[in-house]
Design a protein around this motif. Structure first.
Motif: not given
Ligand code: MG
Length: 381
Positions: A316-320, A341-352, A371-381
């Motif tokens: 998920h990416l969230d931008l204000t 498109d730039l991040c190769s993720i679905g539009v559903d995962a991007v909030s503007v 501008a402020q943004a939050a990115a949620t990324v899952l990494y291998p444990a």
């Protein structure tokens, strides 16, 4: 100083699953098996370089599955697994490795701790294999009938990566003998092979079912990380701005060293924040002439590439955006699409989102855009 190379052997053409694609190129939870195996070593700080061994016929497959990874140019495998390893050892000779780890491409879930245990043990032992205890009772069978029960005591199941002093393994392979694993060859030379704990999750993808088991293990072994980013650029009179990668006609321009796309800069910093490797200025110093007037797509793509190499999956990416003008609403969907498109993720995962600041402060006076943004990324444990 030790110089440890990893050889990842994926030259087999086994199509046990019945399809056309060799199993190491099949996707495991969305990422090819071979790619996951290479990434485990490419991301390990104690490994100097990673050499993939592939089948000549799979050159194109390899390029599309793994071509972007920071690994050495792949070499073509031989007629057998042992021949492939022999070829890899010869290819590495000029780089004078002190040690080499040999890993099966079909073991994509190898973890950093297992690699560490093998590397640690190589300080004292010339040859090291990871192994797990045999839990099931073992039977010998013939024509679907049991003919004997095997005494399980003292038996272990051996995994990869197997680690060796380079000269020792090269010597063991010099005779051109065949063995199902590399430890088998050095054992014949009278070398005592050290056993360290492997990992139950380090399964070998052999049957189609293993892909499902692997995908389930991966689901259980991810940790989410949230990164945040913030950026400001000054506004001046001009003939348009670029926000979120989208050109917006307005009698204004954003002032900065690059194209000053404040939205992509905040998102880039949010992504880098999940990796803890500094910020956009660390990667692309504003003192570097290369980035003058640069398209900020370069910055966010590089952040995404680094996330990808570390095994991260952006969920998920969230931008204000904070500004009085230009009006963001009419361009919101175009920005979501471009960022996705730039991040190769679905539009559903991007909030503007956008807000004014009630004519207060520098954004309220129209002196700049924040501008402020939050990115949620899952990494291998
Ligand atoms: Mg900036």
């Amino acid at each position: 100083m030790d110089k440890i190379f990893a050889v990842v052997v994926g030259a087999g053409r086994g199509r046990r699953f019945g399809g056309e694609t060799p199993k190491q190129y099949l996707p495991l939870a969305g990422e090819p098996v071979f790619r996951r195996s290479l990434r485990a070593f490419a991301a390990h700080p104690r490994i100097s370089a990673v050499l993939p061994v592939i089948a000549e016929a799979d050159r194109d497959r390899f390029a599309s599955a793994c071509g972007d990874l920071p690994v050495l140019e792949p070499i073509d495998g031989g007629a057998s697994r042992s021949a492939s390893v022999r070829g890899a050892l010869a290819a590495l000779a000029s780089q004078r490795p002190t040690h080499v780890l040999v890993h099966d491409a079909a073991r994509p879930l190898v973890d950093q701790a297992t690699i560490d245990r093998v590397v640690d043990a190589l300080r004292e032992a010339p040859a090291v294999v990871p192994a797990v205890s045999v839990r099931d009772t073992l039977k010998r069978t013939e024509n679907d009938a049991i003919t004997a029960t095997v005494d399980r005591s003292g038996l272990v199941a051996v995994q990869t990566p197997q680690g060796f002093r380079y000269d020792l393994l090269a010597e063991a392979h010099a005779a051109g003998d065949e063995a199902t694993d590399d430890a088998g060859l050095v054992e014949r030379h009278g070398v005592v092979v050290r056993v360290v704990p492997g990992a139950a999750n380090n399964l070998k993808i052999t049957e189609a079912e293993d892909l499902h088991v692997g995908a389930r293990l991966l689901q259980l072994s991810v940790v989410p990380r949230v990164g945040t980013g913030f950026d400001v650029h000054r506004l001046a009179d001009g003939d348009g701005v670029v926000l979120g990668g989208v050109p917006i006609p307005t009698p204004l321009r954003l002032v900065g060293h690059s194209d000053a796309d404040v939205a992509l800069h905040a998102l880039t910093d949010a992504l880098l924040g999940t990796l803890g490797i500094g910020d956009i200025g660390t990667l692309f110093p504003p003192t570097d002439e290369r980035w003058r007037g640069a398209d900020s797509a370069i910055f966010i793509r590089e952040a995404c590439r680094r996330v990808d190499v570390a095994g991260g999956r952006i969920t998920h990416l969230d931008l204000t955006l904070l500004c009085e003008r230009p009006k963001i609403g009419p361009h919101r969907e175009a920005m979501r699409t471009r960022i996705a498109d730039l991040c190769s993720i679905g539009v559903d995962a991007v909030s503007v989102k956008a807000t004014t600041t009630e004519r207060l402060g520098f954004t309220g006076r129209g002196e700049g855009i924040a501008a402020q943004a939050a990115a949620t990324v899952l990494y291998p444990a």
